[in-house]
Design an enzyme around this catalytic site. Structure first.
Site, PDB file in Angstrom:
ATOM      1  CG  HIS A   1      48.946  40.098  54.128  1.00 29.92           C
ATOM      2  ND1 HIS A   1      48.670  41.112  53.073  1.00 29.92           N
ATOM      3  CD2 HIS A   1      47.635  40.405  55.093  1.00 29.92           C
ATOM      4  CE1 HIS A   1      47.884  42.380  53.275  1.00 29.92           C
ATOM      5  NE2 HIS A   1      47.398  41.749  54.609  1.00 29.92           N
TER       6      HIS A   1
ATOM      7  CG  HIS B   1      41.557  44.905  55.190  1.00 28.10           C
ATOM      8  ND1 HIS B   1      42.585  45.249  55.952  1.00 28.10           N
ATOM      9  CD2 HIS B   1      43.241  43.611  54.727  1.00 28.10           C
ATOM     10  CE1 HIS B   1      43.782  44.825  56.083  1.00 28.10           C
ATOM     11  NE2 HIS B   1      43.465  43.836  54.653  1.00 28.10           N
TER      12      HIS B   1
ATOM     13  CG  HIS C   1      30.074  39.932  41.760  1.00 28.28           C
ATOM     14  ND1 HIS C   1      30.344  41.516  41.537  1.00 28.28           N
ATOM     15  CD2 HIS C   1      31.093  39.006  40.302  1.00 28.28           C
ATOM     16  CE1 HIS C   1      32.022  42.036  40.858  1.00 28.28           C
ATOM     17  NE2 HIS C   1      32.348  40.763  40.690  1.00 28.28           N
TER      18      HIS C   1
ATOM     19  CD  GLU D   1      30.071  34.548  40.589  1.00 33.83           C
ATOM     20  OE1 GLU D   1      30.240  34.801  38.820  1.00 33.83           O
ATOM     21  OE2 GLU D   1      30.036  35.070  41.601  1.00 33.83           O
TER      22      GLU D   1
ATOM     23  CG  HIS E   1      39.056  39.141  39.794  1.00 35.60           C
ATOM     24  ND1 HIS E   1      39.200  39.460  38.831  1.00 35.60           N
ATOM     25  CD2 HIS E   1      37.906  39.239  39.768  1.00 35.60           C
ATOM     26  CE1 HIS E   1      37.744  39.760  37.621  1.00 35.60           C
ATOM     27  NE2 HIS E   1      37.122  39.470  38.961  1.00 35.60           N
TER      28      HIS E   1
END
Length: 296
Positions: A209, A272, A61, A58, A123
């Site tokens: 999905h 993906h 990032h 985190e 997001h």
């Protein structure tokens, strides 16, 4: 022309790609709480002491996102200064600045206040748009001084292209929603979901999905056929159509691999996420060049 802008644009595009992949790693490894509920500090510290793995993921990032965010703003203003004679520049520069700010604020709000699965999924969608704006600004820098791709396409093709672009974004959102609702492995088989008796909310999210993604493959194949018809009019448009079909095949393969190879989840999930972001970017570029010539 604009050698410095081109190099900076490429570096910023690579930086955005790293940010996008880092964000996916944060999500896939559930490291979003790696710095607690403090932002921009990490557990109230500028540099966390004795950080755990989730904290490292985190924190790194956040650091990279901050640097790349500044690079995006610089790229936007530099592009406006050097490429203002190109009609698309101001629009994409504005979008780049707005969405990188929006992306950062959403990430900070998710840490400090917490967010629903709907907002967290958005997001990633915002990140995909941010990436596309930077790549397109870089593409404009490379196009400057050359004959611009401006195919004379029919109004129906433009309309279909924009529809597919919007639908692709919806599928991106639905995929992110799968992750943020914990529905990734709600269906242990493909293409069906397995035991109907245990079909619940998460299975419904997963199957929605999947169906949307299958429809997207069909829509993109039709787009490829339509774009390829303009191969004599525009090699760039036809080539982009080929890129789209290749990317969606890779994306579909990675999505199926997530189901059958859970031990390789991180690699397949990142593939993906990456390919769908690249796919969305190519579609944005196609939409841009398709609007340059509105002859008929």
């Amino acid at each position: 022309m604009n050698k410095g802008l081109k190099i900076f644009g490429v570096l910023t595009s690579i930086g955005m790609l790293i940010v996008l992949l880092q964000g996916s790693v944060v999500t896939k490894t559930d490291s979003g709480d790696g710095c607690g509920e403090t932002w921009p500090l990490c557990f109230g510290e500028f540099v966390p002491a004795s950080p755990a793995l989730a904290t490292l993921i985190e924190y790194s990032h956040r650091m990279v996102s901050g640097v790349v965010g500044l690079m995006v703003v610089i790229l936007a203003f530099w592009s406006v200064k050097k490429l203002s004679h190109m009609r698309e520049t101001k629009f994409w520069a504005l979008m780049a600045v707005l969405f990188i700010i929006f992306q950062g604020l959403m990430g900070a709000a998710a840490v400090v206040f917490g967010s629903s699965s709907l907002v967290l999924a958005l997001h990633f969608g915002i990140s995909a748009i941010s990436f596309a704006t930077v790549v397109i600004l870089t593409a404009l820098a490379f196009e400057d001084g050359r004959r611009l791709p401006a195919p004379r396409v029919k109004k129906g093709f433009r309309g279909y292209l924009f529809f597919v672009l919007a639908y692709t974004y919806a599928v991106i959102y639905s995929g992110a929603y799968v992750k943020h609702t914990g529905s990734t492995y709600a269906c242990a088989q493909f293409p069906h979901c397995g035991d109907v008796a245990n079909f619940g909310f998460q299975a419904g999210v997963q199957m929605t999905h999947r169906i949307a993604a299958i429809v997207l493959v069909v829509l993109l194949f039709i787009l490829f056929v339509q774009a390829f018809r303009y191969r004599y009019e525009s090699k760039m448009l036809a080539g982009s159509g080929i890129a789209v079909i290749i990317l969606v095949m890779i994306q579909a393969g990675a999505g199926i691999a997530i189901v059958f190879f859970p031990d390789a989840y991180l690699a397949t999930a990142l593939t993906h996420s990456l390919t769908v972001s690249l796919l969305f970017t190519v579609l944005c570029y196609m939409a841009m060049i398709a609007t340059r010539n509105r002859a008929y």
